[in-house]
Enzyme design. Sequence first.
Site, PDB file in Angstrom:
ATOM      1  N   ASN A 191      41.741  15.223  18.232  1.00 23.93           N
ATOM      2  CA  ASN A 191      41.089  16.414  18.824  1.00 23.93           C
ATOM      3  C   ASN A 191      42.015  17.334  19.614  1.00 23.93           C
ATOM      4  O   ASN A 191      41.561  18.316  20.199  1.00 23.93           O
ATOM      5  CB  ASN A 191      39.884  16.034  19.708  1.00 23.93           C
ATOM      6  CG  ASN A 191      38.727  15.574  18.861  1.00 23.93           C
ATOM      7  OD1 ASN A 191      38.560  16.060  17.749  1.00 23.93           O
ATOM      8  ND2 ASN A 191      37.956  14.627  19.353  1.00 23.93           N
ATOM      9  N   ASP A 209      42.764  15.370   5.322  1.00 28.39           N
ATOM     10  CA  ASP A 209      41.477  16.062   5.420  1.00 28.39           C
ATOM     11  C   ASP A 209      40.936  16.021   6.854  1.00 28.39           C
ATOM     12  O   ASP A 209      40.252  16.945   7.286  1.00 28.39           O
ATOM     13  CB  ASP A 209      40.461  15.408   4.470  1.00 28.39           C
ATOM     14  CG  ASP A 209      40.867  15.570   3.018  1.00 28.39           C
ATOM     15  OD1 ASP A 209      41.447  16.612   2.679  1.00 28.39           O
ATOM     16  OD2 ASP A 209      40.610  14.647   2.222  1.00 28.39           O
ATOM     17  N   THR A 265      43.909  11.204   1.534  1.00 34.00           N
ATOM     18  CA  THR A 265      43.156  11.652   0.347  1.00 34.00           C
ATOM     19  C   THR A 265      43.573  13.074  -0.045  1.00 34.00           C
ATOM     20  O   THR A 265      43.739  13.371  -1.223  1.00 34.00           O
ATOM     21  CB  THR A 265      41.630  11.631   0.631  1.00 34.00           C
ATOM     22  OG1 THR A 265      41.300  10.419   1.307  1.00 34.00           O
ATOM     23  CG2 THR A 265      40.850  11.725  -0.649  1.00 34.00           C
TER      24      THR A 265
HETATM   25  C1  LIG Z   1      37.009   1.390 -11.080  1.00 31.61           C
HETATM   26  C2  LIG Z   1      37.700   2.488 -10.396  1.00 31.61           C
HETATM   27  C3  LIG Z   1      36.830   3.360  -9.647  1.00 31.61           C
HETATM   28  C4  LIG Z   1      37.609   4.347  -8.870  1.00 31.61           C
HETATM   29  C5  LIG Z   1      36.756   5.325  -8.213  1.00 31.61           C
HETATM   30  C6  LIG Z   1      37.578   6.275  -7.431  1.00 31.61           C
HETATM   31  C7  LIG Z   1      36.726   7.262  -6.778  1.00 31.61           C
HETATM   32  C8  LIG Z   1      37.496   8.143  -5.871  1.00 31.61           C
HETATM   33  C9  LIG Z   1      36.648   9.240  -5.388  1.00 31.61           C
HETATM   34  C10 LIG Z   1      37.266   9.912  -4.267  1.00 31.61           C
HETATM   35  C11 LIG Z   1      36.398  10.973  -3.723  1.00 31.61           C
HETATM   36  C12 LIG Z   1      37.001  11.542  -2.531  1.00 31.61           C
HETATM   37  C13 LIG Z   1      36.117  12.502  -1.883  1.00 31.61           C
HETATM   38  C14 LIG Z   1      36.774  13.011  -0.661  1.00 31.61           C
HETATM   39  C15 LIG Z   1      36.494  12.597   0.522  1.00 31.61           C
HETATM   40  C16 LIG Z   1      37.210  13.075   1.726  1.00 31.61           C
HETATM   41  O1  LIG Z   1      36.433  14.030   2.374  1.00 31.61           O
HETATM   42  C17 LIG Z   1      37.440  11.944   2.696  1.00 31.61           C
HETATM   43  C18 LIG Z   1      38.441  12.378   3.752  1.00 31.61           C
HETATM   44  O2  LIG Z   1      39.718  12.361   3.260  1.00 31.61           O
HETATM   45  N1  LIG Z   1      37.975  10.776   2.037  1.00 31.61           N
HETATM   46  C19 LIG Z   1      37.295   9.654   1.949  1.00 31.61           C
HETATM   47  O3  LIG Z   1      36.217   9.514   2.430  1.00 31.61           O
HETATM   48  C20 LIG Z   1      37.980   8.539   1.215  1.00 31.61           C
HETATM   49  C21 LIG Z   1      37.160   8.072   0.079  1.00 31.61           C
HETATM   50  C22 LIG Z   1      37.983   7.129  -0.725  1.00 31.61           C
HETATM   51  C23 LIG Z   1      37.200   6.502  -1.763  1.00 31.61           C
HETATM   52  C24 LIG Z   1      37.992   5.469  -2.492  1.00 31.61           C
HETATM   53  C25 LIG Z   1      37.104   4.752  -3.398  1.00 31.61           C
HETATM   54  C26 LIG Z   1      37.747   3.605  -4.053  1.00 31.61           C
HETATM   55  C27 LIG Z   1      36.686   2.892  -4.832  1.00 31.61           C
HETATM   56  C28 LIG Z   1      37.173   1.640  -5.420  1.00 31.61           C
HETATM   57  C29 LIG Z   1      36.039   0.932  -6.130  1.00 31.61           C
HETATM   58  C30 LIG Z   1      36.561  -0.263  -6.801  1.00 31.61           C
HETATM   59  C31 LIG Z   1      35.600  -0.940  -7.679  1.00 31.61           C
HETATM   60  C32 LIG Z   1      36.322  -1.970  -8.472  1.00 31.61           C
HETATM   61  C33 LIG Z   1      35.422  -2.912  -9.161  1.00 31.61           C
HETATM   62  C34 LIG Z   1      36.111  -3.887 -10.008  1.00 31.61           C
HETATM   63  N1  LIG Z   2      48.496  12.434  17.484  1.00 30.70           N
HETATM   64  C1  LIG Z   2      47.399  11.860  17.001  1.00 30.70           C
HETATM   65  N2  LIG Z   2      47.097  10.579  17.308  1.00 30.70           N
HETATM   66  C2  LIG Z   2      46.000   9.990  16.800  1.00 30.70           C
HETATM   67  N3  LIG Z   2      45.124  10.592  15.973  1.00 30.70           N
HETATM   68  C3  LIG Z   2      45.378  11.860  15.630  1.00 30.70           C
HETATM   69  C4  LIG Z   2      46.522  12.551  16.124  1.00 30.70           C
HETATM   70  N4  LIG Z   2      46.517  13.798  15.600  1.00 30.70           N
HETATM   71  C5  LIG Z   2      45.411  13.888  14.836  1.00 30.70           C
HETATM   72  N5  LIG Z   2      44.719  12.729  14.848  1.00 30.70           N
HETATM   73  C6  LIG Z   2      43.483  12.383  14.120  1.00 30.70           C
HETATM   74  O1  LIG Z   2      43.812  11.589  13.000  1.00 30.70           O
HETATM   75  C7  LIG Z   2      42.791  11.682  12.033  1.00 30.70           C
HETATM   76  C8  LIG Z   2      43.306  11.425  10.638  1.00 30.70           C
HETATM   77  O2  LIG Z   2      44.307  12.308  10.347  1.00 30.70           O
HETATM   78  P1  LIG Z   2      44.658  12.891   8.923  1.00 30.70           P
HETATM   79  O3  LIG Z   2      43.508  13.524   8.311  1.00 30.70           O
HETATM   80  O4  LIG Z   2      45.858  13.755   9.129  1.00 30.70           O
HETATM   81  O5  LIG Z   2      45.134  11.631   8.075  1.00 30.70           O
HETATM   82  P2  LIG Z   2      44.400  10.607   7.131  1.00 30.70           P
HETATM   83  O6  LIG Z   2      43.132  10.142   7.715  1.00 30.70           O
HETATM   84  O7  LIG Z   2      45.389   9.589   6.782  1.00 30.70           O
HETATM   85  O8  LIG Z   2      44.089  11.440   5.838  1.00 30.70           O
HETATM   86  P3  LIG Z   2      42.734  11.846   5.100  1.00 30.70           P
HETATM   87  O9  LIG Z   2      41.902  12.547   6.122  1.00 30.70           O
HETATM   88  O10 LIG Z   2      43.226  12.743   4.000  1.00 30.70           O
HETATM   89  O11 LIG Z   2      42.068  10.601   4.610  1.00 30.70           O
HETATM   90  C9  LIG Z   2      42.237  13.073  12.189  1.00 30.70           C
HETATM   91  O12 LIG Z   2      40.831  13.027  12.166  1.00 30.70           O
HETATM   92  C10 LIG Z   2      42.754  13.564  13.554  1.00 30.70           C
HETATM   93  O13 LIG Z   2      41.679  13.880  14.425  1.00 30.70           O
END
Ligand SMILES: CCCCCCCCCCCCC/C=C/[C@@H](O)[C@H](CO)NC(=O)CCCCCCCCCCCCCCC
Ligand SMILES: Nc1ncnc2c1ncn2[C@@H]1O[C@H](COP(=O)(O)OP(=O)(O)OP(=O)(O)O)[C@@H](O)[C@H]1O
Length: 495
Positions: free
Chosen positions: A125, A148, A192
């Site tokens: 923050n 993000d 991400t």
């Molecule tokens: C079988 C393979 C399936 C793979 C499915 C992959 C789906 C990936 C979809 C990603 C969507 C991201 C949306 C963005 C969200 C961001 O605002 C947010 C902040 O950075 N990230 C996450 O919440 C982070 C979200 C991270 C999600 C990762 C999901 C990984 C799922 C793994 C499932 C494994 C099942 C395996 C079963 C054998």
């Molecule tokens: N100096 C800091 N120390 C600890 N936390 C911080 C600092 N600067 C920012 N943050 C917080 O860290 C959190 C995660 O940061 P950032 O989004 O850059 O990386 P990430 O979580 O690895 O990536 P993604 O959001 O893509 O999954 C942010 O929500 C932010 O509020």
Amino acid sequence: MDSKETSIIAVEETEFNKKQRNIGRWQKMAKLHAFTVHYVKKARNHRWRCSDATFWSVDEHLCNQWTQALKELLEMQKSRPKQLLVYINPYGGKRQGKRIYEQKVAPLFSLASISTDVVITEHANHAKDNLFEVNIYKYDGVVCVGGDGMFSEVMHGLIGRMQKDSGIDQNNPKASLVQCNIRIGIIPAGSTDCICYSTVGISDPVTSALHIIVGDCQPLDVSSVHHNNTFLKYSVSLLGYGFYGDILKDSEKKRWMGPMRYDYSGFKTFLSHHYYEGTIAYQPAKHTHGSPRDQESCRTGCYICKQSGKQLAEQNKERGLKHEEGEEEWKVIKGKFLAINAVNMSCACPRSPKGLSPAAHLADGSADLILVRKCSRFDFLRYLVRHTNQDDQFDFPFVDVYRVKCFQFTSKLSEDNESNVMDIGKKRFGQFCRDHPACCCNIVNSTWNCDGETLDSSAIEVRVHCQLIKLFARGIEEDCKDEAAHSQSSIEQLL
Ligand SMILES: CCCCCCCCCCCCC/C=C/[C@@H](O)[C@H](CO)NC(=O)CCCCCCCCCCCCCCC
Ligand SMILES: Nc1ncnc2c1ncn2[C@@H]1O[C@H](COP(=O)(O)OP(=O)(O)OP(=O)(O)O)[C@@H](O)[C@H]1O
Ligand SMILES: [Ca+2]
């Protein structure tokens, strides 16, 4: 690229080094004068690189004329930023933010004569709070180096500051928010990097820095999230309940694992296979021509987003004359869901190159609401696999998708509480399930994942604000078959 636009980054007088070039007879005849043009070279997969070409002449005057003309051309590019405020999260992603900025981005900004004020954040923050204190109006843009979460901080700081300065109450879910014209640049250094990937087509710091330098502008829809007339958060990418909420909640305890935490928690959450009961009410987005099942994706210069931009301009002119929202019908859906995903953009990222809703638009004033009903583990896996391949992820009987302009969600648990069905046994059972996460019962609430941050309330009210913010991006460019030829472009093509 727009015909009026140039992809020149900078022009410099160059000390001509005879050893650099085989100039044959010329060197015997006269002293040589030279200048170097640094320009954007487009490579594969939406990647941009900085390249240069040196031009020389025996005619000093001609050389100066060229340098001067090119510099004037650059000065005329009014959309290019001159002064930027940069926030670096040194702990995001693989903890490379500071190095990435210093080694890859700062030299390009300095080459393009952009001056910067850099803040390395010291706590969560920090960036958001700082944006309420500094004179933001002296900057042409704010850049965040991180993931993000870091983008979300900067966005909350900027939108919040704009509303504060305009006397708009963010707690009013119906308030018309004031657009933020100070563009945000994202240098991806997170886990991400979904927002960068979905708006540029690649998660690459140099490419993003070059989009900032050339002064790109991409408007972006933002959803406001409220609970009981209290503002909770803004969202631009994923607002996810159930599967993605549970992944996030579990992954927060594993931050030390870095980006791998999502795979670990994803696997765990997949095995737990929780479903949640609740009610969704939504208003369809009738103003936009697109549909989530369209084959065409949102690309640079998107017609659908342009139309929404025009409608918005009209509405702003007529602001205060009418308020149509309340008149439109609400659709209500009750059910048991493994996942409820509302996305303002495709949510493409390296894990899912087409994203959760491949045809979602960056700036059409709508979100795609994806409802994944209770189904078998095998079917849910088939659905997840389609996040990663070319097959239609909505072509399942247990998946529904709607394009909406607002929606509300209430979980069964809070509905029961609100209707005073105070079943103590059920509440105790709920506690029991929280303590035993392997249990598949549907009484416990999930958590909302709002762009990678958890929300405290499960009952929420969401509204899409068309084109509320602007990014230093241009959307994903159409695949260009002759990209290789394009990258060999001569200086004539640059001008
Ligand atoms: C079988 C393979 C399936 C793979 C499915 C992959 C789906 C990936 C979809 C990603 C969507 C991201 C949306 C963005 C969200 C961001 O605002 C947010 C902040 O950075 N990230 C996450 O919440 C982070 C979200 C991270 C999600 C990762 C999901 C990984 C799922 C793994 C499932 C494994 C099942 C395996 C079963 C054998
Ligand atoms: N100096 C800091 N120390 C600890 N936390 C911080 C600092 N600067 C920012 N943050 C917080 O860290 C959190 C995660 O940061 P950032 O989004 O850059 O990386 P990430 O979580 O690895 O990536 P993604 O959001 O893509 O999954 C942010 O929500 C932010 O509020
Ligand atoms: Ca949208």
